[in-house]
Design an enzyme around this catalytic site. Structure first.
Site, PDB file in Angstrom:
ATOM      1  N   GLU A  10     -27.599  46.292  22.115  1.00 15.55           N
ATOM      2  CA  GLU A  10     -26.455  47.198  21.996  1.00 15.55           C
ATOM      3  C   GLU A  10     -26.289  48.044  23.260  1.00 15.55           C
ATOM      4  OE1 GLU A  10     -25.704  48.392  17.513  1.00 15.55           O
ATOM      5  OE2 GLU A  10     -27.839  48.534  17.989  1.00 15.55           O
TER       6      GLU A  10
ATOM      7  N   GLU B  21     -31.308  43.247  13.131  1.00 16.11           N
ATOM      8  CA  GLU B  21     -31.285  44.300  12.102  1.00 16.11           C
ATOM      9  C   GLU B  21     -31.183  43.749  10.686  1.00 16.11           C
ATOM     10  OE1 GLU B  21     -29.746  46.357  15.852  1.00 16.11           O
ATOM     11  OE2 GLU B  21     -29.621  44.369  14.933  1.00 16.11           O
TER      12      GLU B  21
END
Length: 261
Positions: free
Chosen positions: A115, A135
């Site tokens: 990210e 995730e």
């Protein structure tokens, strides 16, 4: 005294910001993000710095992700909201930085590491680098801007596969997906990034700033609004001292000396 979580090194017009938590594979927590934000503010105010490089300490990880131990130790919605607010603010701050940014990805860059890369302008990967958004395997989803930046940078079907499976992505795959610019041997990463950063650093700081703003904000506009926005920016550039210097240098067959004015 504890070591600083963020280190800054300057080499002429290029500054390198190193995430320095090798014991946690440079995982991100709130104090580290706040220190990163402070360092970025300092570098952006420094007129001598023209390009900012991001990398991770050690030879194993760029940023292995968020600090799972820290996150799991938190109790109460307010504490989780603090992390989400800070990471979103800092990553947007990096994305909207007026100076060009380069990621020198030296190893693992998972979850928050990927990210972070998505918020950086140019991404150069070591052959040892591994990206991914795992995730989903923790009962989470990429919440540091990953769901929104990824679908704007690669095909939607590919983005969904990456997020739904949580699979790791090799350096070569990352380039083929459009997530990174180039893969280089591990021992050539630093020199490759330095050569690229030096090349960009000798361009006009004013033009780079306005170009970055045009790309960032214009990308979120419909074309009917983005074109007039571009027109207004190029008008500012054409009247700048750097534009006149660049044209004069071209006509006089000499290197341009840009001052950012």
């Amino acid at each position: 005294m504890a070591e600083k979580a963020i280190l800054i090194d300057r080499d002429g017009p290029v500054a390198t910001l190193t995430i320095n938590r090798p014991k946690t594979l440079n995982a991100l927590d709130v104090p580290t993000l706040l220190e990163m934000e402070k360092a970025l503010d300092q570098l952006e105010r420094d007129d001598e710095v023209r390009v900012i490089v991001f990398t991770g300490a050690g030879d194993r990880a760029f940023v292995a992700g968020g600090d799972i131990g820290d996150l799991n130790s938190r109790q109460g919605l307010a504490h989780y909201e603090e992390f989400a607010e800070v990471v979103h603010r800092v990553f947007r701050r990096i994305e909207s930085c007026d100076k060009p940014t380069i990621a020198a990805v030296n190893g693992w860059a998972l979850g928050g590491g990927t990210e972070l890369i998505l918020a950086i302008d140019i991404r150069i990967l070591s052959e040892k680098a591994r990206l991914g958004l795992p995730e989903i395997t923790l009962g989470l989803f990429p919440g540091a801007g990953g769901t929104q930046r990824l679908i704007r940078q690669i095909p939607l079907c590919r983005a969904k596969e990456i997020m739904f499976t949580g699979d790791h992505i090799s350096a070569e795959e990352a380039v083929s997906y459009g997530l990174a610019n180039k893969v280089v041997p591990a021992d050539e990463l630093a020199s490759t990034v330095k050569e690229l950063a030096d090349k960009i650093a000798h361009k006009s700081p004013l033009v780079l700033k306005l170009l970055k703003r045009g790309l960032l904000h214009g990308g979120d506009m419909p074309l009917s609004a983005a074109l007039p926005y571009e027109q207004s920016l190029i008008g500012l550039v054409l009247d700048s001292a750097d534009a006149h210097e660049g044209c004069s240098a071209f006509l006089e067959k000499r290197p341009a000396q840009f001052k950012g004015k």
